[in-house]
Design a protein around this motif. Structure first.
Motif, short mmCIF file in Angstrom:
data_model
loop_
_atom_site.label_atom_id
_atom_site.label_comp_id
_atom_site.label_asym_id
_atom_site.label_seq_id
_atom_site.Cartn_x
_atom_site.Cartn_y
_atom_site.Cartn_z
N HIS A 325 -8.44 -1.36 -8.84
CA HIS A 325 -8.23 0.01 -8.32
C HIS A 325 -6.82 0.19 -7.78
CE1 HIS A 325 -8.59 -0.72 -3.87
NE2 HIS A 325 -9.35 -1.72 -4.24
N ASP A 337 -4.56 -4.90 -1.29
CA ASP A 337 -5.72 -4.08 -1.67
C ASP A 337 -5.22 -2.71 -2.11
OD1 ASP A 337 -8.27 -3.24 -2.13
OD2 ASP A 337 -8.78 -2.95 -0.02
N ASN A 338 -4.87 -2.53 -3.33
CA ASN A 338 -5.02 -3.47 -4.41
C ASN A 338 -3.87 -3.28 -5.39
OD1 ASN A 338 -6.18 -5.38 -6.16
ND2 ASN A 338 -7.41 -3.83 -7.15
N GLU A 371 -11.96 4.10 -5.51
CA GLU A 371 -12.73 2.88 -5.27
C GLU A 371 -13.12 2.79 -3.80
OE1 GLU A 371 -13.61 -1.36 -4.39
OE2 GLU A 371 -12.19 0.01 -3.45
N GLU A 372 -12.16 3.09 -2.93
CA GLU A 372 -12.42 2.93 -1.49
C GLU A 372 -13.44 3.92 -0.96
OE1 GLU A 372 -11.59 0.39 -0.16
OE2 GLU A 372 -9.61 -0.31 -0.76
N ASP A 406 -9.68 -7.79 -7.35
CA ASP A 406 -9.62 -6.96 -6.13
C ASP A 406 -9.87 -7.80 -4.87
OD1 ASP A 406 -9.55 -4.82 -4.42
OD2 ASP A 406 -11.56 -4.13 -4.87
N TYR A 475 -6.54 -12.52 3.39
CA TYR A 475 -7.08 -11.20 3.01
C TYR A 475 -8.03 -10.66 4.06
CZ TYR A 475 -8.76 -7.63 -0.27
OH TYR A 475 -9.08 -6.44 -0.89
N ARG A 555 -14.21 -1.09 -0.43
CA ARG A 555 -13.75 -2.45 -0.57
C ARG A 555 -12.25 -2.49 -0.67
NH1 ARG A 555 -13.15 -6.94 -1.31
NH2 ARG A 555 -13.46 -8.19 -3.12
#
Ligand SMILES: [Zn+2]
Length: 555
Positions: A325, A337-338, A371-372, A406, A475, A555
């Motif tokens: 993403h 990210d990302n 995506e988030e 990711d 991360y 994510r």
């Protein structure tokens, strides 16, 4: 040298599974991939543009669209074809923060560190006012919360409102490991596949309805009612505690995605929040001064996925995909990210073009958005192009795998594919020549549960999504969704290795005579009952964020 290392690796990796290599590996191409990825890497220059020029890349924002347009231009320059922005309906305006100045002006003068919560309004100029504390009852019902807030109407009027006692963040004496032990990775890869059992079971019997007593509100319901109260009673700015160490801030969004439904809201670093709270606890008068400029973008209601291709030859109607993403949260430039995942996948495709290979199947790069907010872009894409195992479109059976990355900067240690054991064996054999780069094999999953990240949109549809298992590095501890997620957090050696390994695996799937084996209709695991897209997906390896008032998070 190459052959020797591959032979040893195959023995080690095959150990528990005891398979002889059946896959025909094109060692010459794999060697060229290694050389190109090692000597001519463009990952850091791609990363620089995606983060420093176009970051942050919140879904619906002009930056994200511009980043996608640039990525297409760049991939075309490398020799990929058919670059395009594919629209999908985000159904919310975009939002950006353009300025945030936060100061304590009495009883001391100092700058404060805070980030705006997305989809909240700005302050309409510089505002100066007193700060007050507000605490909430534990697990309140609607009536309890209403009574509690009604008593505080005069307290919040015209004030900065700090919501909640500061979290006590203890010193970490035992820092988590940055690398995974080989043995630990191998154990995970050799474990039984996750997901429902082989036989499709009957869904559980519906539970009897519970008696109608007042239920505690969910966190989202509490936040919604609190925001309505603060708006209606003239609070100047809502301040949430970031609750993390070393100045880390995770600022997500107000759940309504509507600036009219929340006061101006910031998430403040725990250290500043705690200082103000303690001064107020001394009964000192605290004055703050903020200037927040936020903007909404109605055109952001249409968002875009980015795709570009390396055309196939005799099997051009079949496709192997790779991606990640492109959207990020807004408190930093979204490097781990990302942007790095996009840079790695773009690089894998670049390597393949640069080595001059002619894949049999079409290879397609996809950079997702939304995506988030719940894997929205990849969901829309899969629905549009492939349908599901139950209601397939023609392209469903022509699909030969989707690689997704990711999990930050950590190098790829293994892969998990949705499919039967034979699919895992093929990937494992294709990866075996790269054991010296840290990748230790592949495993399978039977889970069609959506969540985590974008390959699960494919798994859910019964398609072979392939997720990367990566070293954690920093991360979960530092960069994931925080204001520290910047270019500096990238480990160049790791991401170069990931791009090489993924390029080789993509190439292998694009060349073999048969597609990656998939579940037959009879073997296909049942699709789980899905909730509406989860606003708070949890990461695969790192710890989930606490459900605090920092908002909601993907994510
Ligand atoms: Zn992500």
């Amino acid at each position: 040298m190459r052959k020797a290392s591959y032979f040893i690796a195959a023995l080690v990796i095959g150990g528990a599974v005891a398979v002889a290599a059946q896959e025909r590996i094109d060692q010459d191409v794999f060697w060229k991939i290694r050389q190109e990825g090692t000597n001519n890497s463009k990952i850091l220059s791609t990363l620089h543009v995606l983060t420093d020029v176009y970051g942050p890349r919140l879904t619906g924002s002009p930056n994200l669209k511009a980043a996608g347009e640039w990525a297409i231009e760049q991939m075309h320059a490398w020799g990929l074809k058919e670059g395009r922005l594919e629209p999908w309906d985000f159904a919310r305006s975009g939002w950006t923060n353009e300025r945030l100045a936060a100061h304590i002006v009495s009883p001391v003068k100092d700058a404060l560190v805070a980030e705006a919560l997305a989809w909240t309004p700005g302050t309409d100029g510089i505002v100066r006012a007193q700060a007050v504390q507000l605490t909430l009852p534990q697990r309140p019902t609607r009536d309890v919360l209403t009574t509690h807030l009604d008593a505080l109407k005069d307290v919040v009027k015209g004030k900065f409102v700090l919501v909640g006692v500061p979290q006590t963040v203890l010193v970490t004496f035992n820092a988590p490991a940055l690398r995974r032990e080989d043995a630990d990775v191998v154990t995970q890869l050799n474990a039984a596949p996750a997901g429902p059992p082989q036989q499709n079971q009957q869904p559980p019997a519906p539970q009897a309805p519970k008696p109608a007593e007042p239920q505690p509100l969910t966190n989202n319901q509490i936040q919604e009612q609190l925001n309505q109260f603060l708006l209606a009673n003239g609070a100047v700015v809502r301040i949430n505690d970031a609750g993390r160490d070393h100045g880390q801030i995770r600022a997500f969004n107000n759940a309504a995605y509507d600036v009219a439904k929340a006061p101006p809201t910031v998430v403040m670093r725990n250290e500043d929040y705690g200082r103000i709270w303690r001064l107020l606890a001394d009964k000192r008068s605290v004055e703050l001064e903020f200037d927040i400029v936020n903007r909404t973008h109605p055109e952001g209601r249409t968002s875009y996925n980015v795709t570009a291709e390396i055309p196939g030859s005799d099997k051009a109607d079949e496709v192997v995909m790779l991606g990640g993403h492109l959207d990020s949260w807004h408190a930093a430039t979204g490097a781990t990210d990302n942007a790095i995942g996009c840079a790695v996948m773009m690089e894998a495709a670049r390597i393949l073009v640069a080595t001059g290979v002619h894949p049999r199947r079409t290879i397609r790069v996809a950079l997702w958005s939304g995506e988030e907010q719940g894997l929205l872009g990849s969901q829309a894409y899969v629905k549009e192009h492939f349908g599901t195992a139950e209601e397939p479109k023609p392209a469903h059976e022509k699909f030969a795998g989707y690689f997704n990355i990711d999990n930050g900067t950590g190098r790829t240690r293994g892969m998990t594919v949705f499919g039967p054991p034979a699919a895992g064996t093929i990937l494992r054999e294709a990866l075996a020549p790269f054991a010296d780069l840290g990748v230790l094999g592949a495993t399978t999953t039977r889970s069609r549960q959506r969540g985590g990240t974008d390959h699960t949109s494919f798994n859910e549809a019964g398609l072979p999504g392939i997720g990367m298992l990566q070293d954690p590095i920093q991360y979960a501890t530092y960069s994931w969704h925080t204001n520290l997620d910047t270019y500096e957090r990238i480990v160049e050696d790791d991401v170069k290795k990931s791009a090489i390994v993924i390029a080789a695996a993509v190439y292998h799937l694009a060349m073999r005579d048969e597609q990656l084996p998939r579940f037959s209709k009879e073997e296909m695991p049942r699709r789980p009952q899905q909730q509406p897209p989860p606003p708070a997906a949890t990461p695969a390896q790192p710890q989930a964020p606490p459900t605090t008032a920092t908002g909601t998070a993907g994510r």
